[in-house]
Scaffold this motif. Structure first.
Motif, PDB file in Angstrom:
ATOM      1  N   SER A 247       0.815  -1.214   0.000  1.00 29.75           N
ATOM      2  CA  SER A 247       0.000   0.000   0.000  1.00 29.75           C
ATOM      3  C   SER A 247       0.849   1.265   0.000  1.00 29.75           C
ATOM      4  CB  SER A 247      -0.935  -0.002   1.214  1.00 29.75           C
ATOM      5  OG  SER A 247      -0.198   0.088   2.432  1.00 29.75           O
ATOM      6  N   GLY A 248       2.003   1.219   0.655  1.00 26.48           N
ATOM      7  CA  GLY A 248       2.877   2.395   0.649  1.00 26.48           C
ATOM      8  C   GLY A 248       3.389   2.718  -0.741  1.00 26.48           C
ATOM      9  N   TYR A 249       3.725   1.700  -1.524  1.00 28.64           N
ATOM     10  CA  TYR A 249       4.199   1.909  -2.893  1.00 28.64           C
ATOM     11  C   TYR A 249       3.061   2.399  -3.787  1.00 28.64           C
ATOM     12  CZ  TYR A 249       8.456  -0.532  -1.530  1.00 28.64           C
ATOM     13  OH  TYR A 249       9.627  -0.886  -0.919  1.00 28.64           O
ATOM     14  N   VAL A 250       1.865   1.849  -3.580  1.00 29.17           N
ATOM     15  CA  VAL A 250       0.714   2.280  -4.374  1.00 29.17           C
ATOM     16  C   VAL A 250       0.389   3.749  -4.082  1.00 29.17           C
ATOM     17  CG1 VAL A 250      -1.756   1.924  -4.773  1.00 29.17           C
ATOM     18  CG2 VAL A 250      -0.225  -0.049  -4.548  1.00 29.17           C
ATOM     19  N   ALA A 251       0.393   4.126  -2.809  1.00 26.94           N
ATOM     20  CA  ALA A 251       0.110   5.517  -2.443  1.00 26.94           C
ATOM     21  C   ALA A 251       1.176   6.455  -3.010  1.00 26.94           C
ATOM     22  CB  ALA A 251       0.026   5.651  -0.923  1.00 26.94           C
ATOM     23  N   TRP A 252       2.444   6.019  -2.985  1.00 30.44           N
ATOM     24  CA  TRP A 252       3.525   6.839  -3.549  1.00 30.44           C
ATOM     25  C   TRP A 252       3.332   7.023  -5.055  1.00 30.44           C
ATOM     26  CZ3 TRP A 252       7.207   5.397  -7.205  1.00 30.44           C
ATOM     27  CH2 TRP A 252       8.247   6.308  -7.421  1.00 30.44           C
ATOM     28  N   ALA A 253       2.989   5.938  -5.768  1.00 26.74           N
ATOM     29  CA  ALA A 253       2.777   6.021  -7.216  1.00 26.74           C
ATOM     30  C   ALA A 253       1.585   6.923  -7.547  1.00 26.74           C
ATOM     31  CB  ALA A 253       2.568   4.624  -7.798  1.00 26.74           C
ATOM     32  N   MET A 254       0.530   6.843  -6.755  1.00 26.76           N
ATOM     33  CA  MET A 254      -0.639   7.684  -7.006  1.00 26.76           C
ATOM     34  C   MET A 254      -0.313   9.155  -6.796  1.00 26.76           C
ATOM     35  SD  MET A 254      -3.681   5.382  -5.286  1.00 26.76           S
ATOM     36  CE  MET A 254      -4.906   6.644  -5.591  1.00 26.76           C
ATOM     37  N   ARG A 255       0.505   9.468  -5.804  1.00 30.27           N
ATOM     38  CA  ARG A 255       0.904  10.871  -5.588  1.00 30.27           C
ATOM     39  C   ARG A 255       1.780  11.364  -6.721  1.00 30.27           C
ATOM     40  NH1 ARG A 255       1.692   9.042  -0.245  1.00 30.27           N
ATOM     41  NH2 ARG A 255       3.947   8.928  -0.631  1.00 30.27           N
ATOM     42  N   ARG A 256       2.646  10.500  -7.252  1.00 31.58           N
ATOM     43  CA  ARG A 256       3.517  10.915  -8.352  1.00 31.58           C
ATOM     44  C   ARG A 256       2.752  11.094  -9.648  1.00 31.58           C
ATOM     45  NH1 ARG A 256       9.111  10.478  -7.536  1.00 31.58           N
ATOM     46  NH2 ARG A 256       9.146  11.355  -9.653  1.00 31.58           N
ATOM     47  N   LEU A 257       1.733  10.265  -9.874  1.00 36.00           N
ATOM     48  CA  LEU A 257       0.961  10.325 -11.113  1.00 36.00           C
ATOM     49  C   LEU A 257      -0.152  11.371 -11.063  1.00 36.00           C
ATOM     50  CD1 LEU A 257       0.633   6.509 -11.867  1.00 36.00           C
ATOM     51  CD2 LEU A 257       2.191   8.151 -12.941  1.00 36.00           C
ATOM     52  N   ARG A 258      -0.456  11.886  -9.873  1.00 36.87           N
ATOM     53  CA  ARG A 258      -1.518  12.876  -9.748  1.00 36.87           C
ATOM     54  C   ARG A 258      -1.083  14.182 -10.398  1.00 36.87           C
ATOM     55  NH1 ARG A 258      -2.809  13.676  -3.817  1.00 36.87           N
ATOM     56  NH2 ARG A 258      -3.395  11.474  -4.079  1.00 36.87           N
ATOM     57  N   PRO A 259      -1.920  14.787 -11.241  1.00 35.66           N
ATOM     58  CA  PRO A 259      -1.535  16.053 -11.885  1.00 35.66           C
ATOM     59  C   PRO A 259      -1.362  17.152 -10.846  1.00 35.66           C
ATOM     60  CG  PRO A 259      -3.857  15.564 -12.263  1.00 35.66           C
ATOM     61  CD  PRO A 259      -3.259  14.344 -11.653  1.00 35.66           C
ATOM     62  N   PRO A 260      -0.405  18.052 -11.072  1.00 36.04           N
ATOM     63  CA  PRO A 260      -0.189  19.142 -10.106  1.00 36.04           C
ATOM     64  C   PRO A 260      -1.402  20.074 -10.041  1.00 36.04           C
ATOM     65  CG  PRO A 260       1.047  19.521 -12.127  1.00 36.04           C
ATOM     66  CD  PRO A 260       0.482  18.148 -12.230  1.00 36.04           C
ATOM     67  N   PRO A 261      -1.672  20.647  -8.888  1.00 39.41           N
ATOM     68  CA  PRO A 261      -2.823  21.557  -8.779  1.00 39.41           C
ATOM     69  C   PRO A 261      -2.657  22.788  -9.641  1.00 39.41           C
ATOM     70  CG  PRO A 261      -1.429  21.669  -6.810  1.00 39.41           C
ATOM     71  CD  PRO A 261      -0.916  20.529  -7.630  1.00 39.41           C
ATOM     72  N   GLU A 262      -3.749  23.236 -10.200  1.00 40.61           N
ATOM     73  CA  GLU A 262      -3.715  24.407 -11.053  1.00 40.61           C
ATOM     74  C   GLU A 262      -3.473  25.664 -10.217  1.00 40.61           C
ATOM     75  OE1 GLU A 262      -7.261  24.590 -13.269  1.00 40.61           O
ATOM     76  OE2 GLU A 262      -6.930  22.696 -14.340  1.00 40.61           O
ATOM     77  N   GLN A 263      -2.624  26.526 -10.743  1.00 38.96           N
ATOM     78  CA  GLN A 263      -2.317  27.781 -10.064  1.00 38.96           C
ATOM     79  C   GLN A 263      -3.453  28.792 -10.243  1.00 38.96           C
ATOM     80  OE1 GLN A 263       0.215  28.126  -8.091  1.00 38.96           O
ATOM     81  NE2 GLN A 263       1.114  26.125  -8.545  1.00 38.96           N
TER      82      GLN A 263
END
Length: 263
Positions: A247-263
């Protein structure tokens, strides 16, 4: 009749000075810690005697005892510096040394240097994980663990031994026609050791409020979990901790693949 001044002061005096509490030794929580330490030692003894299923079950018993001692101390207001240090030393034996030795005797010994190096990686990872946890106790996010907790890492390895033993698969056997158990044990040992010292975040469950009302379906799921564990404890517990370890690796991958918030 008015209370004498001396009695009044004595009535409002704290039951135990905080500085004395730090140096105090309480019986009840330390009984659970001693039980966890005994289970870890018993696991080592049984592994040296070739009773690997008993050694794996003993590690799970140590994990239950370890989960109870801190909660008992908080509920009974018997936390102390002695208890914290004793718990950490017990964890090192039960979740650091014991799983490493069990895996080494069970499957890694015939591999020579590769075998004891893998066992040492796990043992050192557990020691470093506990040291980091103790030094960052006040500044860490209580909702998450940094790195795989040592009890979960120990349960992952113990679950592998328990499942294999329940199917009469030895550490030197080949199953599925090609997969050698010693290499699976080696990979699991190194994976658990390195994941303990990683920066991955794992859900701690410490913010879960047992007194909060929940939907009826949650109670049904809890009952279902107890039924599954009682029906096939080795397989279910092993899969639970495999999923938790990933689960730690899955959560890390999801954070990396999540698009950055719009400014």
């Amino acid at each position: 009749m008015d209370t004498p001044p001396n009695d009044r002061r004595r009535r409002h005096k704290p039951l135990l000075d905080p500085r004395l509490r730090e140096r105090s030794i309480y019986v009840l929580p330390n009984l659970f810690t001693t039980g966890a330490l005994f289970a870890g030692f018993y696991s080592i003894v049984q592994a040296m005697s070739g009773n690997f299923e008993l050694s794996a079950v003993a590690i799970f018993i140590a994990m239950v005892m370890d989960g109870l001692d801190g909660r008992v101390a908080r509920l009974t207001h018997t936390q102390s510096a002695f208890g914290a240090e004793y718990d950490s030393l017990s964890d090192m034996v039960s979740f650091g040394v014991a799983p490493a030795l069990v895996l080494y005797v069970w499957a890694l010994k015939p591999m020579g240097k590769l075998g004891w190096i893998a066992a040492f990686i796990y043992c050192a990872g557990a020691a470093l994980r506990l040291a980091r946890f103790n030094t960052k106790l006040d500044e860490s996010d209580k909702r998450y663990f940094q790195g795989l907790p040592s009890p979960a890492a120990a349960a992952l390895l113990a679950g592998l031994v328990w499942v294999a033993s329940s199917y009469d698969i030895a550490g030197s056997d080949i199953f599925f026609g090609w997969l050698h158990m010693k290499w699976l044990a080696w990979a699991a040992t190194v994976f658990a050791g390195l994941t303990m010292v990683s920066d991955l975040r794992y859900f701690s469950g410490k913010d879960f409020n047992l007194r909060r009302s929940v939907p009826f379906v949650v109670v049904l799921l809890i009952v279902l979990a107890f039924v599954l564990i009682s029906y096939s404890p080795a397989e279910v517990l092993f899969m639970i901790f495999v999923l938790y370890g990933l689960s730690g690796y899955v959560a890390w991958a999801m954070r990396r693949l999540r698009p950055p918030p719009e400014q």
